[in-house]
Design a protein around this motif. Structure first.
Motif, PDB file in Angstrom:
ATOM      1  N   ASP A  21      -3.618  52.432 -40.679  1.00 46.15           N
ATOM      2  CA  ASP A  21      -3.122  53.648 -40.042  1.00 46.15           C
ATOM      3  C   ASP A  21      -3.733  54.845 -40.756  1.00 46.15           C
ATOM      4  O   ASP A  21      -4.492  54.689 -41.705  1.00 46.15           O
ATOM      5  CB  ASP A  21      -1.586  53.692 -40.105  1.00 46.15           C
ATOM      6  N   SER A  22      -3.379  56.053 -40.316  1.00 44.39           N
ATOM      7  CA  SER A  22      -4.009  57.253 -40.860  1.00 44.39           C
ATOM      8  C   SER A  22      -3.584  57.556 -42.293  1.00 44.39           C
ATOM      9  O   SER A  22      -4.257  58.293 -43.002  1.00 44.39           O
ATOM     10  CB  SER A  22      -3.720  58.454 -39.965  1.00 44.39           C
ATOM     11  N   GLU A  64       2.333  55.986 -43.028  1.00 43.23           N
ATOM     12  CA  GLU A  64       2.422  55.573 -41.627  1.00 43.23           C
ATOM     13  C   GLU A  64       2.148  54.072 -41.455  1.00 43.23           C
ATOM     14  O   GLU A  64       2.658  53.453 -40.526  1.00 43.23           O
ATOM     15  CB  GLU A  64       1.463  56.406 -40.768  1.00 43.23           C
ATOM     16  N   GLY A  65       1.355  53.506 -42.374  1.00 47.17           N
ATOM     17  CA  GLY A  65       1.052  52.078 -42.296  1.00 47.17           C
ATOM     18  C   GLY A  65       1.930  51.220 -43.176  1.00 47.17           C
ATOM     19  O   GLY A  65       1.627  50.044 -43.425  1.00 47.17           O
TER      20      GLY A  65
END
Length: 211
Positions: free
Chosen positions: A114-115, A119-120
């Motif tokens: 993810d970015s 977020e990941g």
């Protein structure tokens, strides 16, 4: 990292220094010429005191390039090797993790595809659970003193990666506002990114409190 820079860094720090082998920006699909550059860079890094190496290589269909990684790992040995955030561009991260383990990588750096690592986070935790200690899953990407605790606790990671940088104004008094040494979206010409000792100490204090 040019050999002289590596030598200076080794003289200034006591922690192990891992050198990233990346001949250019962009994707992680490398030509034969680029592979030769990577092999030469690995040899130079080892010669000048690197404690470990970091690289990543993918096939055109988004899988780990096992053939190239095997060849590069052979040049790196006996030093430990980390697969970098090329991992975040793979087609299937759970399959890719098993591939890295079978190839013999010691670590994998990831933002959870993810970015940012925040977020990941759910995927990073899933990867760490799947790894079961066979490879170290290192969260990285957008980590700061504001979110480190949440990322370490949420991922169950024992290590993390971040730049801990601050912007420092250039010492230049004469400035030409009409010229930029690079693309229009690059960093301002008269601003320098530096590792921030205070940030590093704060991040370490947070991590020691959790780990």
């Amino acid at each position: 990292t040019p050999p002289r820079l590596l030598q200076v860094v080794k003289q200034c720090v006591r922690v192990p220094v891992f050198v990233m082998i990346r001949p250019r920006g962009g994707d992680f699909l490398y030509s034969d010429r680029e592979v030769e550059v990577m092999k030469a860079d690995i040899r130079l890094a080892k010669l000048h005191g690197a404690d470990g190496l970091v690289f990543g290589a993918l096939t055109e269909d988004g899988r780990i390039d096992t053939e190239l990684c095997t060849a590069l790992l052979a040049v790196c040995r006996p030093l430990p090797v980390t697969f970098h955030r090329a991992f975040d561009m793979v087609h299937d991260p759970l399959v890719a993790l098993e591939t890295l383990i079978s190839l013999g990588f010691e670590r994998v750096l990831t933002s959870g595809c993810d970015s940012s690592a925040l977020e990941g986070l759910s995927l990073i935790k899933r990867l760490a659970e799947q790894a079961k200690g066979r490879i170290v899953v290192v969260p990285g990407g957008g980590i700061t003193e504001r979110n480190l605790q949440r990322i370490l606790e949420g991922s169950t990671a024992s290590e993390f990666h971040c730049s801990a940088r601050s912007a420092r104004d250039s010492g230049m008094k004469f400035r030409n506002p009409n010229v930029a040494m690079g693309a229009s979206f690059s960093a301002p010409e008269y601003s320098i990114k530096v590792a921030d000792v205070a940030k590093v100490r704060t991040l370490n204090a947070i991590a020691k409190n959790i780990l």
